[in-house]
Design a protein around this motif. Structure first.
Motif, PDB file in Angstrom:
ATOM      1  N   SER A 131      -2.613  -8.826   2.026  1.00  0.00           N
ATOM      2  CA  SER A 131      -3.324  -9.837   0.703  1.00  0.00           C
ATOM      3  C   SER A 131      -3.966  -9.017  -0.186  1.00  0.00           C
ATOM      4  CB  SER A 131      -4.052 -10.853   1.330  1.00  0.00           C
ATOM      5  OG  SER A 131      -5.390 -10.045   1.931  1.00  0.00           O
ATOM      6  N   ASP A 132      -3.984 -10.075  -1.294  1.00  0.00           N
ATOM      7  CA  ASP A 132      -4.617  -9.321  -2.521  1.00  0.00           C
ATOM      8  C   ASP A 132      -6.092  -9.659  -2.607  1.00  0.00           C
ATOM      9  OD1 ASP A 132      -4.854  -7.447  -4.406  1.00  0.00           O
ATOM     10  OD2 ASP A 132      -4.353  -8.982  -6.058  1.00  0.00           O
ATOM     11  N   SER A 133      -6.882  -9.310  -1.653  1.00  0.00           N
ATOM     12  CA  SER A 133      -8.248  -9.719  -1.690  1.00  0.00           C
ATOM     13  C   SER A 133      -9.124  -8.651  -1.052  1.00  0.00           C
ATOM     14  CB  SER A 133      -8.360 -11.172  -0.802  1.00  0.00           C
ATOM     15  OG  SER A 133      -8.263 -10.864   0.555  1.00  0.00           O
ATOM     16  N   CYS A 136      -8.738  -8.708   2.968  1.00  0.00           N
ATOM     17  CA  CYS A 136      -7.510  -9.019   3.738  1.00  0.00           C
ATOM     18  C   CYS A 136      -7.328 -10.587   4.188  1.00  0.00           C
ATOM     19  CB  CYS A 136      -6.968  -8.095   4.497  1.00  0.00           C
ATOM     20  SG  CYS A 136      -6.595  -6.475   3.876  1.00  0.00           S
ATOM     21  N   THR A 161       4.073  -2.267  -4.998  1.00  0.00           N
ATOM     22  CA  THR A 161       3.109  -3.244  -5.141  1.00  0.00           C
ATOM     23  C   THR A 161       1.832  -2.592  -5.405  1.00  0.00           C
ATOM     24  OG1 THR A 161       2.876  -3.511  -2.850  1.00  0.00           O
ATOM     25  CG2 THR A 161       4.466  -5.178  -4.043  1.00  0.00           C
ATOM     26  N   THR A 162       0.812  -3.093  -5.675  1.00  0.00           N
ATOM     27  CA  THR A 162      -0.534  -2.723  -5.896  1.00  0.00           C
ATOM     28  C   THR A 162      -1.601  -3.671  -5.141  1.00  0.00           C
ATOM     29  OG1 THR A 162      -1.186  -3.901  -7.928  1.00  0.00           O
ATOM     30  CG2 THR A 162       0.012  -1.554  -8.226  1.00  0.00           C
ATOM     31  N   GLY A 163      -2.608  -3.189  -4.639  1.00  0.00           N
ATOM     32  CA  GLY A 163      -3.521  -4.290  -4.072  1.00  0.00           C
ATOM     33  C   GLY A 163      -4.965  -3.838  -4.206  1.00  0.00           C
TER      34      GLY A 163
END
Length: 174
Positions: A131-133, A136, A161-163
């Motif tokens: 997830s992008d938080s 997670c 991707t990036t996170g």
């Protein structure tokens, strides 16, 4: 000899004050300790699945959509990711999705925890964070919509991707 009402008042006040002080101190200690470790893990991570595509495909189950968890022993961030991983497994395993784990060697400089989704045809469909938080968390999942697409027969290709979140690399292990 019984205590006077005034002495009882001061004794009860002392006990309550002591209890509150000890509770506040314990809370502060544990919060500070976790916050200190957490803030050292929070970072922007870049994920590039092209160099790991073959390894991830080998770890998948042929003919099934596969979710491959990439982890690292001793990573502080695992504790935040585990509930999300379990929720994905509980939802998608009954639908025929296979689950596997790759424990990364310390020398490999890749942010973890990470996940790879492999299509039933053996193609890498997703590589990146769950997830992008920051934690997670379940509400911000990136994996679930992509798994839904794979189950419908579509092939998303999200492998760069990036996170931002809690990630460990070989440099930030605890």
């Amino acid at each position: 000899m019984p205590l006077s009402p005034r002495a009882k008042y001061w004794l009860v006040s002392f006990i309550i004050t002591l209890w509150l002080s000890l509770s506040a101190g314990a809370f502060w200690y544990y919060q500070w300790r976790w916050s200190e470790q957490f803030s050292s893990q929070e970072q922007l991570a870049l994920f590039d699945g092209t160099e790991f595509s073959e390894l991830l495909t080998q770890a998948s189950v042929p003919g099934s959509i596969s979710v491959i968890h990439l982890g690292r022993d001793g990573c502080f961030c695992n504790r935040f990711n585990e509930p999300h991983r379990q929720a994905i497994k509980d939802k998608y395993q009954p639908l025929g999705v296979a689950f596997g784990t790759l424990t990364l060697p310390p020398a490999l400089d890749l942010a973890t925890p990470a996940v790879a989704l492999i299509s039933a045809q053996g193609q890498l469909a997703y590589f990146g964070p769950y997830s992008d938080s920051l934690l997670c968390s379940l509400g911000d999942g990136l994996v679930e919509p992509l798994l839904d697409q794979l189950l419908l027969g579509y092939l998303p290709e999200v492998i760069h991707t990036t996170g931002v979140g809690c990630f460990c690399t070989k440099k930030t292990e605890l």
